[in-house]
Design an enzyme around this catalytic site. Structure first.
Site, PDB file in Angstrom:
ATOM      1  N   LYS A  74      15.153   9.425   9.543  1.00 32.07           N
ATOM      2  CA  LYS A  74      15.106  10.399  10.637  1.00 32.07           C
ATOM      3  C   LYS A  74      13.928  10.059  11.545  1.00 32.07           C
ATOM      4  CE  LYS A  74      14.858  15.489  11.151  1.00 32.07           C
ATOM      5  NZ  LYS A  74      14.836  16.765  10.391  1.00 32.07           N
ATOM      6  N   SER A 149      18.384  20.214  11.598  1.00 37.04           N
ATOM      7  CA  SER A 149      17.941  19.300  12.623  1.00 37.04           C
ATOM      8  C   SER A 149      18.229  17.836  12.316  1.00 37.04           C
ATOM      9  CB  SER A 149      16.435  19.477  12.834  1.00 37.04           C
ATOM     10  OG  SER A 149      15.727  19.082  11.673  1.00 37.04           O
ATOM     11  N   SER A 173      17.292  21.900   7.158  1.00 42.11           N
ATOM     12  CA  SER A 173      17.710  20.776   8.000  1.00 42.11           C
ATOM     13  C   SER A 173      18.304  19.581   7.274  1.00 42.11           C
ATOM     14  CB  SER A 173      16.532  20.282   8.820  1.00 42.11           C
ATOM     15  OG  SER A 173      16.378  21.092   9.942  1.00 42.11           O
TER      16      SER A 173
HETATM   17  N1  GLN Z   1      17.148  25.370  11.534  1.00 36.19           N
HETATM   18  C1  GLN Z   1      15.809  25.575  11.094  1.00 36.19           C
HETATM   19  C2  GLN Z   1      14.862  25.614  12.265  1.00 36.19           C
HETATM   20  O1  GLN Z   1      15.314  25.448  13.337  1.00 36.19           O
HETATM   21  C3  GLN Z   1      15.432  24.539  10.091  1.00 36.19           C
HETATM   22  C4  GLN Z   1      14.847  23.333  10.675  1.00 36.19           C
HETATM   23  C5  GLN Z   1      14.421  22.353   9.634  1.00 36.19           C
HETATM   24  O2  GLN Z   1      14.687  22.500   8.450  1.00 36.19           O
HETATM   25  N2  GLN Z   1      13.686  21.351  10.082  1.00 36.19           N
HETATM   26  O3  GLN Z   1      13.698  25.814  12.103  1.00 36.19           O
END
Ligand code: GLN
Length: 468
Positions: A74, A149, A173
């Site tokens: 990532k 994400s 995410s």
């Molecule tokens: N969807 C969550 C957020 O927007 C989780 C993001 C993540 O795990 N990096 O914070």
């Protein structure tokens, strides 16, 4: 061995010097599917160099445990000499000066990294639509989001370009995109894998973890990355248990009744959960309903604490030390202001504002301190449930993947995390397993949560009881 398949099988084959061709296949597969926008960059040169080194080590009979494994990382994980941007314009042109500990361990085990994957900017989002470099298409159905994400990471596995992808999980995410793309996604225990070299979003929540086609592959990569790192003081010194994936026997499994009854749940996701519960009971496991600690408070607690930590972590992007610097600015204050205004996207700005607000002197006690207390209650409750039960079963997400542009309200987007934030609030390991297919043709996952540092049982149950 083709990267469309699990690498575990290939491990059983004699190791002859063929990693170079696997890497070429992986690169070609990624090139052929550029329309997905899963990769921000392919590392052709370093991938080929590493493949040649691994081939030589195989021929010398010295190959590491991940020889033949092709990976993506990532775009918030540092790899020395390679660009990293957290999918943000603020890091434009920035090249990493060192590798994340996870990356170093994987390379030392002879894995090959073929590229960096698209994600929501600074890992903030649930659809990958917050990237500064465009949306990612879900390989299962291109009109749909891949989740976020770590959307590019999930897509890189689902599209068969790599065996394993590294993502990061702060509030879901890894698990939510795994659910949306029909892949396995593991968020390890907080402190099990070093965060050194992971661009920080919310440091008390963030963990690096793998996406893969199978639990066996997930386990092999997890095992190599796990363990204490002197460069990350939050890593645990506890020895890493060997992951054998032996059948764990009859288990005590809890499930959340609210997970089945909540408004907004897709009825097929609920029916699948019920079918899993019935099957587990029929197989002799003890399966009992429990209530979710403060379900409606979990998402708000997470967003108060995660944005507070983000506002502090992102202060370092000031236009002076890294990446983008405004050319219009005069003086240092204006350099900070314009560089940040020009280069951060709207979601990142929203979170910096929210985080700064909850930490401000007048509101600290009402929001930040209070959310810390609620986090402690959720953690205590979760750990108490995991004293009584070996695993907690829940849906990963309320629904299958949604269409690009379908969710525009930020608060509605935050509710994507309803079942995933608990593991980050409590620090427990959790995995999303691709057990469901909806009548709309899309995959969906179920989530298993275990006690901190009980990855061995979590993974064994995933493979042997859930057949993934
Ligand atoms: N969807 C969550 C957020 O927007 C989780 C993001 C993540 O795990 N990096 O914070």
């Amino acid at each position: 061995m083709s990267p469309t398949k699990s690498f575990s099988e290939a491990h059983l084959l004699p190791r002859s010097g063929s990693i170079g061709s696997t890497v070429e296949q992986a690169l070609a597969a990624a090139e052929a599917q550029r329309d997905l926008n899963a990769y921000l960059e392919l590392f052709h040169d370093s991938a080929r160099e590493q493949a040649a080194r691994v081939d030589a080590r195989i021929n010398a009979g010295e190959a590491g445990p991940l020889a033949g494994v092709v990976l993506s990382i990532k775009d918030n994980i540092c790899y020395k000499g390679h660009k990293v941007s957290a999918s943000s314009r603020i890091l434009e042109g920035f090249t990493s000066l060192y590798s994340a500990t996870a990356v170093e361990r994987l390379l030392a085990a002879d894995a090959v990294i073929i590229g960096r994957t698209n994600c929501d900017e600074f890992a903030m989002g649930s659809s990958n639509e917050n990237s500064a470099f465009g949306k990612v298409l879900n390989p299962v159905e291109k009109t749909m989001v891949p989740g976020g994400s770590s959307g590019g990471a999930a897509a890189s596995v689902a599209a068969g370009t790599v065996h394993v992808a590294l993502g990061s999980d702060t509030g879901g995410s890894i698990r939510q995109p795994a659910s949306f793309t029909g892949t396995v996604g593991l968020k390890p225990t907080y402190g099990r894998i070093s965060r050194y070299g992971l661009i920080a979003f919310a440091s008390s929540f963030d963990q690096i973890g793998p996406f893969a086609h199978t639990v066996e592959d997930t386990a092999a990569v997890y095992q190599v990355m796990a363990g204490h790192d002197p460069k990350d003081a939050t890593t645990s010194k506890r020895p890493v248990e060997p992951i054998t994936l032996e059948h764990p026997g009859k288990l005590r499994i809890a499930y959340y009744r609210e997970g089945l009854e909540r408004a907004g749940m897709d009825p097929e996701v609920v029916a699948h959960m019920q079918a899993q519960i019935d099957r587990l009971k029929a197989e002799g496991h003890i399966v009992e309903p429990i209530s979710v600690p403060l379900l409606d408070h979990q998402v708000p607690t997470y967003y108060i604490l995660a944005t507070a930590e983000a506002s502090s972590n992102l202060a370092r992007f000031d236009g002076i030390r890294f990446g983008h610097r405004s050319t219009k600015a005069q003086g240092v204050d204006e350099t900070y202001r314009l560089s940040r205004s020009e280069a951060f996207g709207p979601e990142v700005k929203r979170r910096i504002l929210l985080g700064t607000f909850v930490l401000s002197a007048g509101y600290y006690d009402a929001y930040y301190a209070q959310a810390q207390r609620v986090r402690r209650i959720i953690r205590d409750h979760t750990l108490a449930s995991l004293e009584e039960f070996d695993l907690i079963l829940s849906p990963t997400c309320p629904t299958t993947a949604f269409a690009h542009g379908a969710i525009t309200d930020p608060v509605a987007m935050y509710l994507q995390d309803i079942f995933t934030v608990q593991a980050n609030l409590a620090g427990t390991p959790a995995i999303s397993l691709p057990t469901g297919t909806h009548s709309n043709g899309l995959p969906f996952g179920i989530q298993l949560t275990a006690k901190p540092f009980d990855e061995a049982r979590l993974l064994a149950a995933s493979a042997r009881i859930f057949g993934c």
